[in-house]
Design a protein around this motif. Structure first.
Motif, short mmCIF file in Angstrom:
data_model
loop_
_atom_site.label_atom_id
_atom_site.label_comp_id
_atom_site.label_asym_id
_atom_site.label_seq_id
_atom_site.Cartn_x
_atom_site.Cartn_y
_atom_site.Cartn_z
N MET A 110 -94.21 -8.63 45.72
CA MET A 110 -92.93 -7.98 45.96
C MET A 110 -91.83 -9.02 46.05
O MET A 110 -92.08 -10.23 46.06
CB MET A 110 -93.01 -7.14 47.24
N LEU A 111 -90.60 -8.55 46.13
CA LEU A 111 -89.45 -9.43 46.02
C LEU A 111 -89.41 -10.46 47.14
O LEU A 111 -89.07 -11.63 46.92
CB LEU A 111 -88.16 -8.60 46.02
N ALA A 112 -89.75 -10.06 48.37
CA ALA A 112 -89.72 -11.01 49.48
C ALA A 112 -90.72 -12.14 49.25
O ALA A 112 -90.44 -13.30 49.59
CB ALA A 112 -90.02 -10.28 50.79
N GLU A 113 -91.89 -11.83 48.69
CA GLU A 113 -92.86 -12.87 48.38
C GLU A 113 -92.32 -13.82 47.32
O GLU A 113 -92.53 -15.03 47.38
CB GLU A 113 -94.16 -12.24 47.89
N GLN A 172 -90.19 -22.05 49.22
CA GLN A 172 -91.20 -22.90 49.85
C GLN A 172 -92.02 -23.69 48.85
O GLN A 172 -92.27 -24.88 49.04
CB GLN A 172 -92.13 -22.03 50.71
N SER A 173 -92.45 -23.04 47.77
CA SER A 173 -93.34 -23.71 46.83
C SER A 173 -92.58 -24.44 45.73
O SER A 173 -92.87 -25.59 45.42
CB SER A 173 -94.30 -22.69 46.20
N LEU A 174 -91.59 -23.76 45.13
CA LEU A 174 -90.86 -24.34 44.00
C LEU A 174 -89.60 -25.09 44.42
O LEU A 174 -89.02 -25.79 43.59
CB LEU A 174 -90.49 -23.23 43.01
N VAL A 175 -89.19 -24.91 45.68
CA VAL A 175 -87.97 -25.54 46.21
C VAL A 175 -86.79 -25.26 45.26
O VAL A 175 -86.01 -26.15 44.93
CB VAL A 175 -88.15 -27.05 46.43
N TRP A 227 -83.77 -23.27 45.43
CA TRP A 227 -82.89 -22.49 46.28
C TRP A 227 -81.93 -21.62 45.47
O TRP A 227 -81.48 -20.57 45.94
CB TRP A 227 -82.10 -23.41 47.20
N GLY A 228 -81.62 -22.04 44.27
CA GLY A 228 -80.72 -21.24 43.44
C GLY A 228 -81.32 -19.89 43.08
O GLY A 228 -80.70 -18.84 43.29
N MET A 229 -82.56 -19.90 42.57
CA MET A 229 -83.23 -18.65 42.22
C MET A 229 -83.57 -17.84 43.46
O MET A 229 -83.45 -16.61 43.47
CB MET A 229 -84.49 -18.95 41.42
N GLY A 230 -84.01 -18.53 44.52
CA GLY A 230 -84.30 -17.82 45.76
C GLY A 230 -83.07 -17.14 46.33
O GLY A 230 -83.13 -15.99 46.79
#
Length: 285
Positions: A239-242, A249-252, A254-257
């Motif tokens: 889901m989106l939150a995951e 956390q994994s890919l670091v 921040w832009g996409m997150g």
């Protein structure tokens, strides 16, 4: 010495200033802990890795990400429908039960809300796994021959999230149902309405604000849920939150997150605005 009553009411400006001073601390907290982080997240979503809307274009233009968006809304919609379908009869039962029994059931519901979320999710993992209590009981009763796949799929996520979300449907519905005068239902029955007509044409329309409030709360919370879908759904039902957590956390990244989180926030606020438009703030309260 007696005081002299001038008979003058306080000016609108003084009333406005006094009211603002009461809500100023709350506004400061909201600005510091909600508005500022959201603005910072939005800024990072359009500046990393470079200035522009490329993060949003990639998020909404990639098949994998779109599938995660659709899966998020599917899970949230299914959980909302199941929660309302189960929560409405429970709320009505609490409304008509004697006070002592209603308090007991309320205590059980509140106890489930106060139990740690992670503990409840792990409990469902134990119950739903192939060698869990549910499958063993069904096999022992001869209902099934092979264990059912109840985890790492939509079924497990729906069961786990519905259990967690049910109180958020039941509590507002109980408040609305208790506010409906029983004389209205008796009047409908005296006019010749059947039980089905009393429900669909009298009780259900009067309880719609409670249904809408509970459904919106469940749907919005389900959109941003993380722990239960991650443990009971697996990677196939991400889901989106995951996805946001994986970006940060994994890919670091921040832009996409930030872009994914801001899209989720925008959808949530839009849903809330639509509900206020349909039912109004007074009826929602």
């Amino acid at each position: 010495m007696s005081t002299i009553d001038t008979g003058l009411a306080p000016s609108p400006r003084s009333r406005c200033g006094s009211g603002f001073s009461h809500v100023a601390p709350a506004l400061v907290l909201v600005a510091l802990f909600f508005v500022a982080p959201v603005m910072a997240l939005l800024l990072r979503s359009v500046t990393e890795p470079e200035l522009g809307l490329q993060n949003y274009a990639q998020l909404l233009g990639t098949t994998t990400y779109v599938r995660i968006f659709l899966n998020t809304f599917l899970v949230a919609g299914v959980v909302t429908l199941v929660s309302v379908a189960i929560g409405y009869p429970v709320a009505w039962t609490l409304t008509v039960l004697p006070a002592r029994w209603a308090q007991l059931v309320f205590a059980v519901i509140l106890l489930s809300m106060w139990t740690n979320l992670l503990a409840r999710t792990y409990a469902w993992m134990v119950l739903l796994q192939r060698t869990g209590v549910i499958n063993k009981t069904l096999i022992g009763l001869g209902v099934i021959d092979q264990p059912l796949a109840l985890v790492n799929n939509l079924v497990g996520v729906t069961i786990g999230m519905t259990y967690i979300m049910l109180p958020f449907v039941i509590l507002p519905l109980v408040g609305v149902l208790r506010g409906i005068e029983p004389s209205i239902l008796r009047a409908a029955a005296l006019c010749g309405a059947t039980k089905a007509q009393c429900f669909f044409r009298v009780l259900l329309p009067l309880s719609l604000p409670g249904i809408a409030a509970g459904a919106l709360m469940v749907f919005v919370m389900a959109l941003g849920y993380f722990v239960t879908p991650a443990l009971l759904g697996g990677t196939a039902n991400m889901m989106l939150a995951e996805m946001v957590a994986q970006f940060v956390q994994s890919l670091v990244n921040w832009g996409m997150g930030g872009a994914a989180a801001f899209v989720l926030l925008t959808v949530t606020l839009a849903l809330y605005a639509v509900q206020l438009r349909l039912f109004g703030a007074g009826r929602m309260r």
